[in-house]
Design a protein around this motif. Structure first.
Motif, PDB file in Angstrom:
ATOM      1  N   UNK A   1      52.432  40.238 -45.417  1.00 13.59           N
ATOM      2  CA  UNK A   1      52.127  39.993 -44.368  1.00 13.59           C
ATOM      3  C   UNK A   1      53.602  39.244 -44.382  1.00 13.59           C
ATOM      4  N   UNK A   2      54.228  38.459 -43.887  1.00 10.92           N
ATOM      5  CA  UNK A   2      55.270  37.673 -44.013  1.00 10.92           C
ATOM      6  C   UNK A   2      55.555  36.459 -43.048  1.00 10.92           C
ATOM      7  N   UNK A   3      55.872  35.675 -42.446  1.00 12.45           N
ATOM      8  CA  UNK A   3      55.073  34.209 -41.480  1.00 12.45           C
ATOM      9  C   UNK A   3      56.602  33.382 -42.267  1.00 12.45           C
ATOM     10  N   UNK A   4      57.570  33.726 -41.191  1.00 13.58           N
ATOM     11  CA  UNK A   4      59.129  32.533 -40.188  1.00 13.58           C
ATOM     12  C   UNK A   4      58.702  31.726 -39.769  1.00 13.58           C
ATOM     13  N   UNK A   5      58.252  30.327 -39.791  1.00 16.06           N
ATOM     14  CA  UNK A   5      57.885  29.597 -38.647  1.00 16.06           C
ATOM     15  C   UNK A   5      58.256  27.838 -39.566  1.00 16.06           C
ATOM     16  N   UNK A   6      58.485  27.265 -38.449  1.00 15.33           N
ATOM     17  CA  UNK A   6      59.051  25.693 -38.534  1.00 15.33           C
ATOM     18  C   UNK A   6      57.419  24.649 -38.768  1.00 15.33           C
ATOM     19  N   UNK A   7      56.557  24.909 -38.269  1.00 13.80           N
ATOM     20  CA  UNK A   7      55.443  23.995 -38.383  1.00 13.80           C
ATOM     21  C   UNK A   7      54.540  24.358 -39.820  1.00 13.80           C
ATOM     22  N   UNK A   8      54.619  22.814 -40.263  1.00 15.53           N
ATOM     23  CA  UNK A   8      54.042  23.346 -41.855  1.00 15.53           C
ATOM     24  C   UNK A   8      52.666  22.737 -41.798  1.00 15.53           C
ATOM     25  N   UNK A   9      51.873  22.914 -40.554  1.00 15.76           N
ATOM     26  CA  UNK A   9      51.324  22.487 -39.943  1.00 15.76           C
ATOM     27  C   UNK A   9      50.370  23.407 -39.623  1.00 15.76           C
ATOM     28  N   UNK A  10      50.859  24.917 -39.675  1.00 16.06           N
ATOM     29  CA  UNK A  10      50.230  26.247 -39.055  1.00 16.06           C
ATOM     30  C   UNK A  10      49.747  26.361 -39.712  1.00 16.06           C
ATOM     31  N   UNK A  11      48.611  26.848 -38.733  1.00 15.03           N
ATOM     32  CA  UNK A  11      46.752  27.792 -39.138  1.00 15.03           C
ATOM     33  C   UNK A  11      47.344  29.249 -39.386  1.00 15.03           C
ATOM     34  N   UNK A  12      48.408  29.732 -39.175  1.00 17.97           N
ATOM     35  CA  UNK A  12      48.977  31.149 -39.831  1.00 17.97           C
ATOM     36  C   UNK A  12      49.369  31.229 -40.594  1.00 17.97           C
ATOM     37  N   UNK A  13      50.117  29.921 -41.731  1.00 16.46           N
ATOM     38  CA  UNK A  13      49.946  30.101 -42.871  1.00 16.46           C
ATOM     39  C   UNK A  13      49.033  30.800 -44.080  1.00 16.46           C
TER      40      UNK A  13
END
Length: 288
Positions: A209-221
């Motif tokens: 899986x690869x996640x691209x996000x703008x949220x450093x605190x995301x619980x998806x990371x």
């Protein structure tokens, strides 16, 4: 910025040293990675001239001079944007003022995004995409437009991605992934409960899986195999539009596509020529 001031001042510089100084000022972003031999050739000077100039400016040698230039380039990349990412124009702005603001916001966003990218991480993400039998793209709203653009580009190198949430079939698509596939999530906020459940499922099944996000605190990371974080000064809701976040997404996806293309550059170019002939002049031509 002291080094830049000295380069512009040019007090006690010889004509050849002035030529080197002028070249450095005009091509400052290239200097951190340039070799002294190349700089000498480009300025029609010599190795000793450049060393002499560096010492005249108070540096031990070319390496310490380049380090000072790198600091200038870094600070320029981090200059705070004068354009508000959430409200990049005002009611009283003229048409061309709006156009300039959007241009500045776009360029500033790309610079900030570039500065946040990590070479090893990009290579790792590209390798996952390269090895995957199927690429499933999970994205919503404006981000799905970026996903569709990425999907369209991948066709050019014979890789076929699936927009997982098309026709509201994301659950079925998620259930069909295998360890030979990969899932790429585009979520600037990184706060989707459904994406969290999907990522947990993929993690349990050892599906890349690869996640691209703008949220450093995301619980998806913690659930994603690889995460690219691109932070922009953009709010979730209080904004005119999703300018900065989508520019950043597009830039990252274009970069990943380019890395994939470069992996088999020669064969991809040959394939391009072959397909162009078939589509433009062959049986698949619209004009036949």
């Amino acid at each position: 910025m002291q080094v830049l001031t000295k380069l512009k001042d040019q007090t006690n510089f010889t004509n050849t040293e002035m030529r080197v100084a002028d070249y450095v000022i005009q091509n400052i972003t290239k200097i951190p990675t340039i070799y002294i031999e190349d700089l000498a050739k480009l300025t029609y000077t010599s190795h000793s001239t450049i060393i002499r100039l560096c010492k005249k400016m108070g540096y031990d040698g070319f390496r310490s001079f380049k380090n000072a230039i790198s600091g200038v380039v870094y600070s320029q990349l981090h200059l705070p944007s004068e354009v508000d990412a959430n409200f990049p124009f005002k009611q009283e702005d003229l048409t061309m003022d709006i156009a300039k603001n959007i241009a500045n916001l776009t360029m500033d966003t790309i610079k900030k995004t570039l500065n946040q990218l990590d070479e090893e991480l990009l290579q790792s993400v590209a390798e996952i995409l390269f090895k995957s039998k199927h690429i499933f793209l999970f994205s919503r709203g404006d981000s799905q437009i970026r996903a569709r653009s990425f999907q369209n580009k991948l066709v050019k190198i014979n890789k076929f991605a699936i927009i997982s949430e098309e026709y509201a079939d994301e659950a079925w698509n998620a259930s069909n992934l295998t360890a030979k596939d990969c899932a790429l999530f585009l979520s600037y906020s990184g706060t989707s409960p459904q994406y969290k459940r999907m990522l947990q499922h993929f993690s349990n099944k050892n599906i890349p899986t690869i996640l691209i996000t703008g949220n450093t605190e995301s619980d998806l990371i913690p659930l994603a195999a690889e995460t690219i974080v691109i932070v922009q000064e953009e709010y979730d809701f209080v904004k005119v539009g999703t300018f900065a976040s989508q520019v950043a997404f597009q830039y990252v996806l274009d970069t990943l596509y380019s890395i994939l293309y470069a992996k088999e550059y020669r064969s991809n170019v040959e394939n391009l020529k072959e397909k162009q002939l078939l589509i433009q002049n062959g049986i698949l031509s619209e004009e036949l």
